[in-house]
Design an enzyme around this catalytic site. Structure first.
Site, PDB file in Angstrom:
ATOM      1  N   GLY A  34      10.072   9.527   3.192  1.00 14.28           N
ATOM      2  CA  GLY A  34      10.047   9.041   4.577  1.00 14.28           C
ATOM      3  C   GLY A  34      11.355   8.341   4.907  1.00 14.28           C
ATOM      4  N   GLY A  36      13.130   4.900   6.281  1.00 14.24           N
ATOM      5  CA  GLY A  36      12.870   3.472   6.415  1.00 14.24           C
ATOM      6  C   GLY A  36      13.922   2.793   7.252  1.00 14.24           C
ATOM      7  CG  PHE A  38      17.496  -0.408   4.420  1.00 14.16           C
ATOM      8  CD1 PHE A  38      17.320  -1.686   4.907  1.00 14.16           C
ATOM      9  CD2 PHE A  38      16.716   0.031   3.358  1.00 14.16           C
ATOM     10  CE1 PHE A  38      16.366  -2.506   4.356  1.00 14.16           C
ATOM     11  CE2 PHE A  38      15.773  -0.798   2.801  1.00 14.16           C
ATOM     12  CZ  PHE A  38      15.593  -2.073   3.300  1.00 14.16           C
ATOM     13  CE  LYS A  61      11.622   0.580   1.256  1.00 12.27           C
ATOM     14  NZ  LYS A  61      11.422  -0.548   2.156  1.00 12.27           N
ATOM     15  CG  ASP A 167       7.485  -5.154  10.625  1.00  9.52           C
ATOM     16  OD1 ASP A 167       6.695  -5.213  11.586  1.00  9.52           O
ATOM     17  OD2 ASP A 167       8.196  -4.166  10.394  1.00  9.52           O
ATOM     18  NE  ARG A 171       5.292  -1.193  12.095  1.00 10.91           N
ATOM     19  CZ  ARG A 171       4.658  -1.963  12.964  1.00 10.91           C
ATOM     20  NH1 ARG A 171       3.566  -1.537  13.543  1.00 10.91           N
ATOM     21  NH2 ARG A 171       5.119  -3.165  13.275  1.00 10.91           N
ATOM     22  CG  ASP A 185       9.212  -1.979   5.378  1.00 10.06           C
ATOM     23  OD1 ASP A 185      10.289  -2.569   5.143  1.00 10.06           O
ATOM     24  OD2 ASP A 185       9.109  -1.079   6.197  1.00 10.06           O
TER      25      ASP A 185
HETATM   26  P1  AMP Z   1       9.797   1.805   4.546  1.00  8.84           P
HETATM   27  O1  AMP Z   1      11.252   1.734   4.502  1.00  8.84           O
HETATM   28  O2  AMP Z   1       9.171   0.861   3.563  1.00  8.84           O
HETATM   29  O3  AMP Z   1       9.226   1.729   5.936  1.00  8.84           O
HETATM   30  O4  AMP Z   1       9.399   3.267   4.013  1.00  8.84           O
HETATM   31  C1  AMP Z   1       9.427   4.466   4.778  1.00  8.84           C
HETATM   32  C2  AMP Z   1       8.383   5.440   4.235  1.00  8.84           C
HETATM   33  O5  AMP Z   1       8.652   5.755   2.864  1.00  8.84           O
HETATM   34  C3  AMP Z   1       6.968   4.863   4.229  1.00  8.84           C
HETATM   35  O6  AMP Z   1       6.290   5.106   5.412  1.00  8.84           O
HETATM   36  C4  AMP Z   1       6.321   5.606   3.081  1.00  8.84           C
HETATM   37  O7  AMP Z   1       5.862   6.871   3.515  1.00  8.84           O
HETATM   38  C5  AMP Z   1       7.445   5.828   2.124  1.00  8.84           C
HETATM   39  N1  AMP Z   1       7.449   4.784   1.078  1.00  8.84           N
HETATM   40  C6  AMP Z   1       8.063   3.578   1.129  1.00  8.84           C
HETATM   41  N2  AMP Z   1       7.874   2.880   0.008  1.00  8.84           N
HETATM   42  C7  AMP Z   1       7.110   3.666  -0.792  1.00  8.84           C
HETATM   43  C8  AMP Z   1       6.534   3.486  -2.112  1.00  8.84           C
HETATM   44  N3  AMP Z   1       6.748   2.356  -2.800  1.00  8.84           N
HETATM   45  N4  AMP Z   1       5.781   4.484  -2.615  1.00  8.84           N
HETATM   46  C9  AMP Z   1       5.576   5.626  -1.901  1.00  8.84           C
HETATM   47  N5  AMP Z   1       6.069   5.843  -0.670  1.00  8.84           N
HETATM   48  C10 AMP Z   1       6.822   4.886  -0.106  1.00  8.84           C
END
Ligand code: AMP
Length: 327
Positions: A34, A36, A38, A61, A167, A171, A185
């Site tokens: 997905g 995020g 950054f 990330k 936040d 979601r 997040d």
């Molecule tokens: P975020 O930057 O945390 O909003 O992450 C964006 C997307 O990445 C989220 O909506 C999840 O689908 C996926 N994601 C983030 N962190 C994880 C994780 N620890 N394990 C699995 N998927 C993740």
């Protein structure tokens, strides 16, 4: 870029070093999970991470090209918070980072079930969600109460560490294969009891307490307000809060004391908990420890606090996904 150069104006991240540095050649990046705050989030395999001997599936990330100062600040903010965190079953674990060279990576526990928001929304398409206890693949009232309890446990842990999430919303909660909720997040997080926000960022208006909306003030009690909104999201299977109202109307309404009504299918005890998160006076909102205990006691009874059989789909059909209405 030196970590030591990445300081916020009050120097809160002065001590950010990299004791959790993980060799990037031990990471095998796979598919994108997905997007995020950054950049992209990837699924990956990590070789010998956190004292393990073989490979572990992890989430990575990435901060792409340090594109904006805001993104970079958010990345190091998240890193600093994660290093202070310790582990808890209801909080996504931090496993390491790669900050020797770009692209910078954060290595996190992989949580396979997607967000709580998508889990709730997907369950709507399964017409058979009943109030049966256990056995069913659809969500039961008990599952929903347990989701709320899980998030409360994660948040009680964060607040005991004096960490603000800032936040909190479905979601930003991930669900594991065994349906355990994990708070995720921390791009908006800060350590410290109290924090006054000055930067201009996109604001999660529908989850924000009046003192944050109007005085930019953030405390653990503003997270409690957001938790109340998250409870409402759980009860309505992922509807967008304040259905039918624009963000401006939400701000004006909250300012004047408007609170969302009790969803008809929601037990009064559950709604009372929501309302106690939405007290105009932050000092009179419940502590996360107390919220956790309240949900624990609700879990101990066999009563259905959320009667999904009478969920009014028309009232709670608002499932906004457009980017500008994400918040
Ligand atoms: P975020 O930057 O945390 O909003 O992450 C964006 C997307 O990445 C989220 O909506 C999840 O689908 C996926 N994601 C983030 N962190 C994880 C994780 N620890 N394990 C699995 N998927 C993740």
């Amino acid at each position: 870029m030196e970590l030591d150069n990445v300081l916020t104006s009050d120097g809160a991240y002065e001590d950010v070093k990299a004791p959790s540095e993980f060799p990037r050649n031990q990471l095998d990046i796979k598919e994108e999970l997905g997007q995020g705050e950054f950049g992209s989030v990837y699924k990956a395999e990590a070789w010998k991470i956190s004292g393990t001997s073989g490979t572990t599936v992890v989430a990575v990330k990435e901060l792409k090209g340090m594109s904006t100062a805001a993104a970079s600040t958010a990345f190091f903010r998240e890193l600093a918070v994660l290093k202070l965190l310790g582990t808890h079953p209801n909080v996504v674990s931090f496993l390491g980072c790669c900050t020797d060279t770009e692209p910078f990576y954060l290595v996190l526990e992989y949580v396979s079930g997607g967000s709580l928001q998508s889990t709730l929304r997907t369950s709507r398409t399964q017409q058979t969600y009943g109030n049966l206890h256990g056995g069913s693949k659809s969500l039961s009232s008990r599952d929903l109460t347990r989701f709320a309890w899980d998030v409360a446990k994660g948040m009680a842990f964060l607040s005991s560490k004096k960490i603000l999430h800032r936040d909190l919303a479905t979601r930003n909660v991930l669900v594991s294969a065994d349906r355990t909720c994990k708070v995720s997040d921390f791009g908006f997080s800060r350590e410290g009891d109290e924090y006054e926000r000055t930067a201009k960022t996109r604001l999660p208006v529908r989850w924000m307490a009046p003192e944050s909306l109007f005085h930019r003030k953030y405390t653990t009690k503003t997270d409690v307000w957001a938790f109340g909104v998250l409870l409402w999201e759980i009860v309505t299977l992922g509807a967008t809060p304040y259905p039918g109202m624009s963000k401006r109307e939400v701000m004006d309404g909250v300012h004047q004391g408007y609170r969302m009504d009790k969803p008809k299918h929601c037990d009064q005890k559950f709604y009372t908990l929501m309302l106690s998160c939405w007290n105009a006076d932050p000092a009179r909102r419940l502590e996360f420890r107390k919220i956790r205990r309240t949900l624990e006691s609700l879990m101990e009874t066999e009563h259905d606090y959320i009667n999904l059989a009478s969920l009014d789909e028309n009232t709670y059909q608002s499932l906004q996904t457009a980017t500008d209405e994400k918040y």
